[in-house]
Design a protein around this motif. Structure first.
Motif, mmCIF file in Angstrom:
data_model
loop_
_atom_site.group_PDB
_atom_site.id
_atom_site.type_symbol
_atom_site.label_atom_id
_atom_site.label_comp_id
_atom_site.label_asym_id
_atom_site.label_seq_id
_atom_site.Cartn_x
_atom_site.Cartn_y
_atom_site.Cartn_z
ATOM 1 N N VAL A 78 0.879 -1.158 0.000
ATOM 2 C CA VAL A 78 0.000 0.000 0.000
ATOM 3 C C VAL A 78 0.921 1.214 0.000
ATOM 4 N N PRO A 79 0.409 2.400 -0.302
ATOM 5 C CA PRO A 79 1.307 3.555 -0.339
ATOM 6 C C PRO A 79 2.157 3.698 0.932
ATOM 7 N N GLY A 80 3.471 3.588 0.753
ATOM 8 C CA GLY A 80 4.405 3.779 1.851
ATOM 9 C C GLY A 80 4.775 2.543 2.629
ATOM 10 N N LEU A 81 4.052 1.416 2.455
ATOM 11 C CA LEU A 81 4.311 0.215 3.229
ATOM 12 C C LEU A 81 4.285 -1.014 2.332
ATOM 13 N N GLY A 82 5.162 -1.973 2.627
ATOM 14 C CA GLY A 82 5.197 -3.184 1.837
ATOM 15 C C GLY A 82 5.540 -4.396 2.686
ATOM 16 N N PHE A 83 5.063 -5.554 2.250
ATOM 17 C CA PHE A 83 5.378 -6.816 2.911
ATOM 18 C C PHE A 83 5.568 -7.865 1.822
ATOM 19 N N SER A 84 6.622 -8.672 1.934
ATOM 20 C CA SER A 84 6.891 -9.677 0.913
ATOM 21 C C SER A 84 7.323 -10.984 1.545
ATOM 22 N N VAL A 85 7.020 -12.064 0.831
ATOM 23 C CA VAL A 85 7.427 -13.405 1.220
ATOM 24 C C VAL A 85 8.166 -14.011 0.042
ATOM 25 N N LEU A 86 9.364 -14.519 0.299
ATOM 26 C CA LEU A 86 10.152 -15.182 -0.731
ATOM 27 C C LEU A 86 10.482 -16.588 -0.256
ATOM 28 N N GLY A 87 9.990 -17.583 -0.989
ATOM 29 C CA GLY A 87 10.268 -18.966 -0.646
ATOM 30 C C GLY A 87 11.247 -19.564 -1.641
ATOM 31 N N THR A 88 12.287 -20.235 -1.149
ATOM 32 C CA THR A 88 13.303 -20.780 -2.038
ATOM 33 C C THR A 88 13.834 -22.092 -1.479
ATOM 34 N N GLY A 89 14.374 -22.942 -2.351
ATOM 35 C CA GLY A 89 14.990 -24.196 -1.913
ATOM 36 C C GLY A 89 14.043 -25.373 -1.966
ATOM 37 N N THR A 90 14.581 -26.566 -1.756
ATOM 38 C CA THR A 90 13.792 -27.799 -1.732
ATOM 39 C C THR A 90 13.249 -28.033 -0.341
ATOM 40 N N THR A 91 12.557 -29.157 -0.179
ATOM 41 C CA THR A 91 11.871 -29.406 1.090
ATOM 42 C C THR A 91 12.828 -29.468 2.274
ATOM 43 N N HIS A 92 13.987 -30.163 2.088
ATOM 44 C CA HIS A 92 14.905 -30.347 3.216
ATOM 45 C C HIS A 92 15.724 -29.108 3.553
ATOM 46 N N ASP A 93 15.827 -28.167 2.613
ATOM 47 C CA ASP A 93 16.581 -26.949 2.922
ATOM 48 C C ASP A 93 15.776 -25.696 2.575
ATOM 49 N N ALA A 94 14.447 -25.809 2.670
ATOM 50 C CA ALA A 94 13.580 -24.682 2.302
ATOM 51 C C ALA A 94 13.800 -23.489 3.232
ATOM 52 N N VAL A 95 13.761 -22.313 2.634
ATOM 53 C CA VAL A 95 13.913 -21.067 3.381
ATOM 54 C C VAL A 95 12.788 -20.121 2.967
ATOM 55 N N THR A 96 12.178 -19.520 3.942
ATOM 56 C CA THR A 96 11.153 -18.505 3.668
ATOM 57 C C THR A 96 11.642 -17.167 4.196
ATOM 58 N N GLU A 97 11.764 -16.209 3.296
ATOM 59 C CA GLU A 97 12.209 -14.865 3.678
ATOM 60 C C GLU A 97 10.991 -13.968 3.870
ATOM 61 N N LEU A 98 10.929 -13.284 4.985
ATOM 62 C CA LEU A 98 9.866 -12.326 5.282
ATOM 63 C C LEU A 98 10.481 -10.935 5.351
ATOM 64 N N ARG A 99 9.952 -10.023 4.559
ATOM 65 C CA ARG A 99 10.530 -8.670 4.534
ATOM 66 C C ARG A 99 9.427 -7.632 4.741
ATOM 67 N N PHE A 100 9.714 -6.697 5.629
ATOM 68 C CA PHE A 100 8.834 -5.561 5.878
ATOM 69 C C PHE A 100 9.580 -4.304 5.423
ATOM 70 N N SER A 101 8.896 -3.457 4.677
ATOM 71 C CA SER A 101 9.571 -2.263 4.168
ATOM 72 C C SER A 101 8.665 -1.052 4.258
ATOM 73 N N SER A 102 9.293 0.091 4.312
ATOM 74 C CA SER A 102 8.581 1.362 4.368
ATOM 75 C C SER A 102 9.354 2.381 3.546
ATOM 76 N N GLY A 103 8.633 3.184 2.773
ATOM 77 C CA GLY A 103 9.296 4.171 1.943
ATOM 78 C C GLY A 103 8.478 5.436 1.813
ATOM 79 N N ALA A 104 9.140 6.500 1.465
ATOM 80 C CA ALA A 104 8.485 7.789 1.251
ATOM 81 C C ALA A 104 9.174 8.477 0.090
ATOM 82 N N SER A 105 8.392 9.101 -0.768
ATOM 83 C CA SER A 105 8.966 9.748 -1.944
ATOM 84 C C SER A 105 8.655 11.229 -1.949
ATOM 85 N N GLY A 106 9.589 11.995 -2.480
ATOM 86 C CA GLY A 106 9.400 13.421 -2.684
ATOM 87 C C GLY A 106 9.316 13.708 -4.167
ATOM 88 N N ARG A 107 9.744 14.886 -4.558
ATOM 89 C CA ARG A 107 9.628 15.271 -5.960
ATOM 90 C C ARG A 107 10.622 14.514 -6.828
#
Length: 816
Positions: A78-107
């Protein structure tokens, strides 16, 4: 001055760069590097600052063309806020990345910060990490960014720089490249890089290709259908990759609107914009919970609808419209511009006043309730004279006046209209009548003869009679309006509100250049320093715009009957100083006279509308006193005095109303001094007009004397420069600022809108057309006039007569 958050993000990035240059090159990263994630997720959290609407993106990478899933990602923003999930790897070495981000833009600058954590069987090799970044877009041709990431569980660091170039300044061709260096690289030249190209031959159809430093290549396509889009890319891994050399990336976008060929090149005009004008029309509205229409929103919607290729027409539901003459004419002008683009206007009426006839003239089809009517008795401007009433009540009233036409106090000191007042009222009432008649005649809907017959037919003309005379095309109820629209369009149509217009939703990433900034100041209401227009606060707003180098020009919208000399000069002096620094344009509304003209005269260019009433260059004053009312109310006063005239401002306070009247009238000496001051202020007014408008003082005296002029008359006399609407003035100020054609424009408006409107208790009890807000009260014309004249008893004023205020504001009011 930059915000603390801006400084924090910039400092964070700098520290990351410094830390990266000193990090041990053998350190384990502790997070997924940019080179392994670029195809699925953006690394830079500053991208969140560019999000304009809620959006959801799903991506899946599979082996081969349709093999088993390797990686996936889900991004919600949504404007200014983000959330993402990245899943990678096979079953025995699976990794799930959770990222929270915030941004603001000017001119030109966007900054952001992100936090990442990991879950899953293979998460032991990773830890929490913090990232920050920025993106700079100073022109349509280039965009540059940097992202720094640091592991919070170890010493791993990464820096990523990216650059995009658009040779043509449009999305047609974009060249991209990035370079990533982390703490596992041996030196500054051993980082991972990629270079690519994106081609967008048609809106929303994008072809891309890229080559990476490890030898991998990719090619893809993305197609947008508006609020849904899908993409496919094939990747060929480099020789150093030990997995399947071929993989596919499938993506799906939902939510945020994206430009699309279906709403542009292939668009069909099967939609009608639905606008509702159920009552009075204000100039701006309020910030929250305001369902009433206002001119700026209506005009913006009409303008955007003309540019929307999916819109074939407008249906204007004006079932109880009371826009006022001037605003109705401005609205009709924009409807005619809309029709000039080859589209149609359908107008629905139930009951309406004469001002709605301007909308009739600007409509292709008028659809009216069979039991509706238009109140069209003609134009009448009268005055209620209070001299006999005040005398009978025991209230004395004296007038300070030199100018022939400055009649603001006549209502208190006369029992009939003066010859001069009758002359000027006859002039502008005739102008209003001729203007409406000529607009209807030019539209082809009626002849002059039939217009006169309808005016004299009855005060309220029923729908059937209007249909007989060609002002109405068909009769029916609004729920059946779709049948009318389908008949006009020759097929199925849908209705949409302003929020659904394509220009309003199209993302702004097709132009990277910062928009030109134009200040817009709304000077609405009585010219008073701390209430009404609140010129003290407006002067500060204008001063801030003058000192802001990013604001290239200023447009002032003036709608005012005038007020006090002090308040007028407070704002006028700031207008003059601002005009010395950057272009200042004034757009006059329906009434911008006396003090309303004073605050306008120093602008570089003054626009008046055809129905604007302006001028009234003159000064009035008066004195109210107790001439027996206290005795009739059995009130007695007593006091102690120091100073010959001290008792002028002491008298009996009338019970209930809280009104205090001076206990006596003026002496000859006091009256002469008040008259001298009034004359001095008038001469000063004349000299200021002559200086501001580059006119001879004698010439100004001839056209002043308190005379009210219509817009075209004011143009003839040199008091204004052009006839045009607010939009015409806005186009002129953009040109005066030297803004290149095609560049976006951002309007910086002031003062701040009231938070929201709540009903005045008097409106609930007595049906008064009033409303008030948390920050401003908008009383009716009589209350405003009496408040100003009594509160400023004896002081010179630059105001039009009360009856003109009431006559003009009937149905529209001085509202934001």
């Amino acid at each position: 001055m930059k915000s603390p958050r801006f400084r924090f993000v910039c400092t964070s990035v700098l520290l990351l760069i410094l830390s990266l240059s000193q990090a041990p090159l053998y350190a384990q990263l502790g997070f997924i590097p940019h080179a392994e994630r670029r195809a699925l997720l953006p690394t830079n959290p500053a991208e969140t600052g560019f999000v304009e609407q809620p959006d959801l993106r799903l991506s899946v990478r599979t082996e081969g063309l349709l093999g088993s899933m390797q990686d996936y990602s889900v991004t919600a923003a949504v404007p200014g806020l983000g959330f993402s999930v990245l899943g990678t790897g096979t079953t025995h070495d699976a990794v799930t990345e959770l990222r929270f981000s915030s941004g603001a833009s000017g001119r030109v600058f966007s900054s952001g910060i992100g936090f990442t954590t990991y879950r899953g069987e293979g998460a032991a090799a990773y830890g929490n990490s913090l990232s920050s970044g920025f993106v700079v877009r100073g022109s349509n041709y280039a965009s540059a960014g940097f992202t720094g990431t640091i592991s919070l569980a170890g010493s791993g660091m990464e820096g990523v720089g990216d650059l995009a170039i658009r040779p043509f300044g449009t999305p047609l061709l974009t060249l991209r490249g990035d370079y990533a260096l982390d703490s596992e690289h041996e030196d500054l030249l051993s980082g991972d890089w990629s270079a690519g190209v994106q081609i967008e031959p048609l809106p929303g159809i994008r072809f891309s290709g890229a080559y990476a430093s490890d030898g991998g290549v990719s090619a893809g396509i993305h197609v947008s259908a508006g609020r849904i889009g899908t993409g496919y890319a094939v990747e060929q891994a480099g020789p150093t990759d030990n997995g399947d050399p071929l993989s596919s990336v499938w993506s799906l976008n939902l939510g945020a609107y994206d430009r699309t060929v279906f709403d542009t090149v292939l668009a069909q005009p099967t939609r009608f914009l639905e606008l509702r004008v159920p009552g009075p029309v204000s100039e701006r509205g309020v910030a929250l919970f305001d369902q009433s229409p206002n001119m700026r929103d209506l005009v913006q919607a009409i303008t955007e609808a003309a540019l929307d290729p999916t819109v074939g027409g407008i249906v204007l539901n004006a079932r109880g419209a009371i826009p006022g003459q001037s605003r109705a004419m401005e609205l009709a002008e924009h409807l005619n511009r809309f029709r000039a683009s080859g589209k149609q206007v359908v107008l629905f009426l139930e009951t309406a006043g004469m001002d709605a006839l301007y909308l009739v003239a600007a409509s292709d089809h008028v659809y009216m309730d069979p039991y509706g009517s238009v109140f069209m008795p003609g134009f009448f401007a009268n005055t209620t004279y209070l001299a006999d009433l005040l005398a009978e009540a025991g209230i004395g009233a004296e007038e300070f006046r030199y100018e022939t036409y400055k009649s603001g106090f006549e209502t208190f000191v006369r029992s009939e209209m003066s010859d001069a007042e009758r002359e000027q009222r006859d002039s502008y009432v005739g102008h209003y009548y001729e203007s409406l008649m000529s607009v209807l005649v030019l539209s082809g809907r009626i002849t002059e003869e039939n217009f006169g017959r309808l005016i004299d037919f009855a005060p309220a003309v029923p729908a059937a009679t209007l249909q007989e005379h060609g002002l109405v095309d068909s009769l029916g109820r609004y729920p059946d309006v779709d049948d009318v629209l389908q008949e006009i369009a020759g097929g199925s149509v849908t209705r949409t509100g302003p929020a659904g217009l394509v220009p309003r939703n199209t993302p702004r990433d097709d132009r990277w250049e910062a928009p030109a900034r134009i200040g817009v100041v709304f000077a609405i209401g009585e010219v008073l320093p701390d209430s009404g227009m609140n010129t003290r606060a407006l002067a500060q707003t204008l001063r801030s715009m003058r000192e802001d180098s990013s604001i290239e020009a200023v447009l002032i919208r003036v709608e005012s009957p005038g007020g006090s000399i002090l308040a007028s000069e407070l704002l006028a002096s700031e207008v003059r100083r601002t005009a010395d620094v950057k272009p200042v344009i004034v757009s006059m509304g329906g009434l911008a006279a006396s003090g309303g003209y004073w605050i306008s005269m120093y602008a570089d260019t003054i626009f008046a509308e055809p129905l604007t009433l302006t001028g009234s260059i003159g000064v009035i004053g008066g004195w109210f006193s107790d001439e027996g009312i206290s005795r009739r109310l059995f009130l007695e006063t007593d006091g102690i005095q120091r100073g010959r005239s001290a008792d002028l401002f002491g008298g009996a306070t009338l019970p209930l109303v809280g009104l205090e009247l001076p206990g006596r009238g003026l002496t000859t000496e006091e009256r002469e001094e008040f008259l001298r001051q009034t004359e001095a202020y008038y001469e000063d007014f004349l000299e200021r007009v002559a200086d501001a408008r580059d006119l001879d003082t004698e010439r100004v005296h001839d056209i002043a004397q308190g005379r009210i002029w219509t817009g075209p008359e004011a143009l003839e006399h040199g008091l204004v420069d052009r006839i045009g609407t607010f939009t015409d003035a806005l186009e002129h100020v953009v040109e005066a600022a030297g803004v290149r054609p095609g560049r976006r424009v951002e309007l910086v408006t002031g003062p701040a809108l009231p938070v929201f409107a709540i009903p005045d208790p008097s409106a609930l009890l007595f049906g008064a057309q009033r409303r008030q807000s948390l920050t401003q009260t908008q009383p009716d014309a009589l209350a405003s006039y009496l408040d100003v004249t009594l509160r400023m008893n004896g002081q010179p004023l630059v105001m039009v007569p009360f009856e003109l205020m009431k006559w003009y504001t009937r149905g529209s009011q001085y509202r934001y």
